[in-house]
Design a protein around this motif. Structure first.
Motif, short mmCIF file in Angstrom:
data_model
loop_
_atom_site.label_atom_id
_atom_site.label_comp_id
_atom_site.label_asym_id
_atom_site.label_seq_id
_atom_site.Cartn_x
_atom_site.Cartn_y
_atom_site.Cartn_z
N ASN A 151 -3.37 -49.25 32.22
CA ASN A 151 -3.26 -48.62 33.53
C ASN A 151 -4.64 -48.54 34.15
N ASN A 152 -4.72 -47.95 35.33
CA ASN A 152 -6.01 -47.92 36.05
C ASN A 152 -7.04 -47.04 35.36
N GLN A 153 -6.56 -46.17 34.47
CA GLN A 153 -7.50 -45.29 33.76
C GLN A 153 -7.89 -45.84 32.39
N SER A 154 -7.40 -47.03 32.04
CA SER A 154 -7.74 -47.61 30.74
C SER A 154 -9.22 -47.95 30.70
N THR A 155 -9.81 -47.76 29.52
CA THR A 155 -11.26 -47.99 29.38
C THR A 155 -11.61 -49.40 28.95
N ASN A 156 -10.64 -50.15 28.48
CA ASN A 156 -10.93 -51.49 27.96
C ASN A 156 -10.41 -52.59 28.89
N MET B 158 1.23 -58.42 22.21
CA MET B 158 0.35 -58.63 23.36
C MET B 158 0.95 -58.04 24.64
N ASP B 159 2.24 -58.33 24.88
CA ASP B 159 2.87 -57.79 26.09
C ASP B 159 2.99 -56.28 26.03
N ASP B 160 3.23 -55.74 24.84
CA ASP B 160 3.28 -54.28 24.71
C ASP B 160 1.92 -53.67 25.00
N LYS B 161 0.88 -54.34 24.51
CA LYS B 161 -0.49 -53.87 24.79
C LYS B 161 -0.78 -53.96 26.29
#
Length: 446
Positions: free
Chosen positions: A231-236, A223-226
Motif C-alpha cells: 500500500n502507499n504506506q509500505s516501506t519497501n 508473489m501476488d500475495d506479497k
C-alpha cells in the motif's frame, strides 16, 4: 496622442465580464496652451509630470491587470485542486482495482494450485499402488521358477524309468502341459512387468510436470500475495521505471489456464491408465495363479492315478510271480518224479531183458516162441515205450521249467521296474511336488 504612447499595458482579459469593469473613458486631451507639451519639436519626449487623466488611466489599467491576474490565478488554483483530486481519486481507484484484480488472480492461482496439489496426491497414491502391483508381479514371476523347476525335475526323474515303464502316460502329458503353461505365464508376467515399469515412468513424468506447475503457482501466489499487501504506506516500495513493459514470452490467461488444464488432464489420463493396468494385473495374477494351481492338481491327480495303475499292475505281477514260483516248485518236483520214474523203469527193463537173454540159451527144441517169450518181448517193448514217453514228458517239463524261469525273471524285472517307477513317481516326484507354491505366493502376496 502622447498619452497613448506612454501607457503600453496589455488589455483586460476577455474572461472578465465587461459589466465588472468601471465604465469610465479617459481621453488624453491635446493641450494647446502654454504648458502644452505637444509639438513637433517635442515629439517622443515627456515633461517632468503626467497629466491627471494619464495618472487615472494608469491606475485603472493596473486595476484591470491585477484583477485579471487574480482571476487567472484563482481559476488555475481551482483547476489544479480539482485535477489533483481527480488524479488522487483515479490513483485510488486504479490501486483498488489492481488490488481487486490481484485478489481475483490469487483465487484463480489458488484454485489451480489446489487442483494440481490434489492431482499430485492422487497420482502419487496411484503410483504407490502401481509399485505394489509391480512388486507383486516380480514376486509372482520369481515364484514361477519353483513350479518350473519342480516340473522339469519330475520329467528328468521319470526319464530314469526302465524298460516298458518308460511310457508317455497321462502324468507325463500333464507335466508337459504344466511346463508349457509355466513358460507362457512367465512370458505374460514379463510383458506385464515391462508395461508396468513404463506406466510408472509415465506417471512420474506426469507428476513431475504437475509438481513443476504447482511449484510455479506457489511462487506466483506468494508473489501476488506479497504484491497485494503493498500500500502507499509500505516501506519497501520504490521506483522501477522499466517494469511496466510486457515481456515477449508472457502467456495469456487462457494459455495459462490451458497449460494447467493439460497437465491435469494428462495426469488424469495416466492415472486412469494406471488404474486399468492395476485391474489387469490383479486379473492376470488371479488367473495365472488359478491356472497353475489347477494344472498342479491335474498333475497330482495324474500321478495318483498312474501310481494306482502301477501299484495294481505290480500287485498282479507279484501275484503271478507267486503262482509262477509255485508252478516252478511243482514243475521241479514233477521233473524229479519223472526222472525217478525213468530210473524206476531200469529195474523192470533189466529183469525183462535178463529173462529174454537167459531164455535165449535154451537148448535145441526148447528154444520155443512160447507165450512167455512173446510176453517178455512185449514187456520190453512196453517198458521201452514207457521210458520214451517219460523222457519226452521230462523234456517237456524241463522246457516248461525253463519257460517258467524266464517268466519268473521277466516278472521279477517288471516288478522291479514298477517298484522303481513307483519310487520315482511317489517318493521323488510327488514328494517334490509338495513344495509347490500356494495361491498367495503365486499371486505375488508373499
Amino acid at each position: 496622442m502622447s498619452a497613448q504612447v506612454l501607457i503600453s499595458r496589455p488589455p483586460a482579459p476577455q474572461s472578465i465580464p465587461a459589466e465588472s469593469l468601471p465604465h469610465r473613458t479617459v481621453e488624453a486631451p491635446y493641450n494647446t496652451g502654454e504648458s502644452s507639451s505637444s509639438g513637433l519639436a517635442t515629439a517622443g519626449f515627456r515633461t517632468a509630470k503626467y497629466l491627471l487623466e494619464e495618472w487615472q488611466q494608469a491606475g485603472y489599467t493596473s486595476f484591470y491587470q491585477a484583477h485579471g491576474d487574480r482571476d487567472r490565478s484563482e481559476r488555475s488554483r481551482h483547476e489544479a485542486k480539482q485535477l489533483a483530486a481527480e488524479c488522487e481519486a483515479r490513483a485510488q481507484r486504479s490501486q483498488a482495482d489492481s488490488t481487486k484484480k490481484l485478489g481475483e488472480r490469487l483465487l484463480d492461482v489458488h484454485y489451480w494450485r489446489s487442483e494440481l496439489q490434489r492431482e499430485i496426491r492422487d497420482v502419487t497414491a496411484e503410483t504407490e499402488l502401481l509399485l505394489q502391483c509391480k512388486n507383486r508381479l516380480q514376486r509372482a514371476l520369481d515364484a514361477t521358477h519353483i513350479p518350473f523347476t519342480i516340473s522339469s525335475d519330475n520329467l528328468q526323474c521319470r526319464e530314469r524309468r526302465e524298460g516298458g515303464e518308460l511310457v508317455r502316460d497321462g502324468a507325463e502329458l500333464e507335466l508337459l502341459k504344466e511346463v508349457d503353461l509355466i513358460r507362457n505365464i512367465q512370458e505374460l508376467l514379463k510383458r506385464t512387468l515391462e508395461q508396468t515399469k513404463q506406466q510408472i515412468s509415465m506417471n512420474r513424468d506426469a507428476k513431475e510436470k504437475l509438481e513443476m506447475d504447482w511449484s510455479d503457482k506457489v511462487e506466483a501466489y506468494d508473489m501476488d500475495d506479497k504484491c497485494g499487501r503493498y500500500n502507499n504506506q509500505s516501506t519497501n516500495i520504490q521506483f522501477h521505471p522499466n517494469s511496466s513493459k510486457l515481456e515477449d514470452n508472457t502467456s495469456t490467461p487462457e494459455s495459462w489456464a490451458q497449460h494447467s488444464h493439460e497437465n491435469i488432464y494428462r495426469a488424469e489420463r495416466e492415472r486412469m491408465a494406471s488404474i486399468n493396468l492395476r485391474s489387469l494385473i490383479d486379473n492376470i495374477l488371479q488367473d495365472t495363479s488359478e491356472d497353475l494351481r489347477s494344472q498342479c492338481d491335474n498333475v497330482n491327480s495324474a500321478f495318483a492315478r498312474r501310481c494306482e495303475e502301477v501299484e495294481d499292475a505290480k500287485r498282479k505281477l507279484e501275484h503271478h510271480l507267486n503262482k509262477t514260483l509255485e508252478e516252478i516248485r511243482d514243475q521241479e518236483n514233477n521233473i524229479s518224479a519223472l526222472k525217478q520214474a525213468i530210473k524206476d523203469k531200469e529195474a523192470p527193463m533189466k529183469v525183462a531183458q535178463t529173462r529174454l537173454y537167459e531164455r535165449s540159451y535154451r537148448p535145441n527144441v526148447e528154444l520155443c516162441r512160447d507165450p512167455v517169450q512173446f510176453r517178455l518181448v512185449s514187456e520190453v517193448g512196453e517198458l521201452t515205450e514207457s521210458e520214451e514217453f517219460l523222457k519226452q514228458k521230462l523234456e517237456e517239463a524241463e522246457n516248461c521249467l525253463r519257460n517258467l524261469e524266464d517268466t519268473r525273471m521277466s516278472l521279477e524285472k517288471d516288478i522291479a521296474n514298477k517298484a522303481n517307477t513307483l519310487f520315482i513317481d511317489r517318493e521323488k516326484c510327488m514328494t517334490h511336488r509338495t513344495r509347490y507354491p500356494n495361491m498367495a505366493k503365486l499371486s505375488g502376496y508373499q
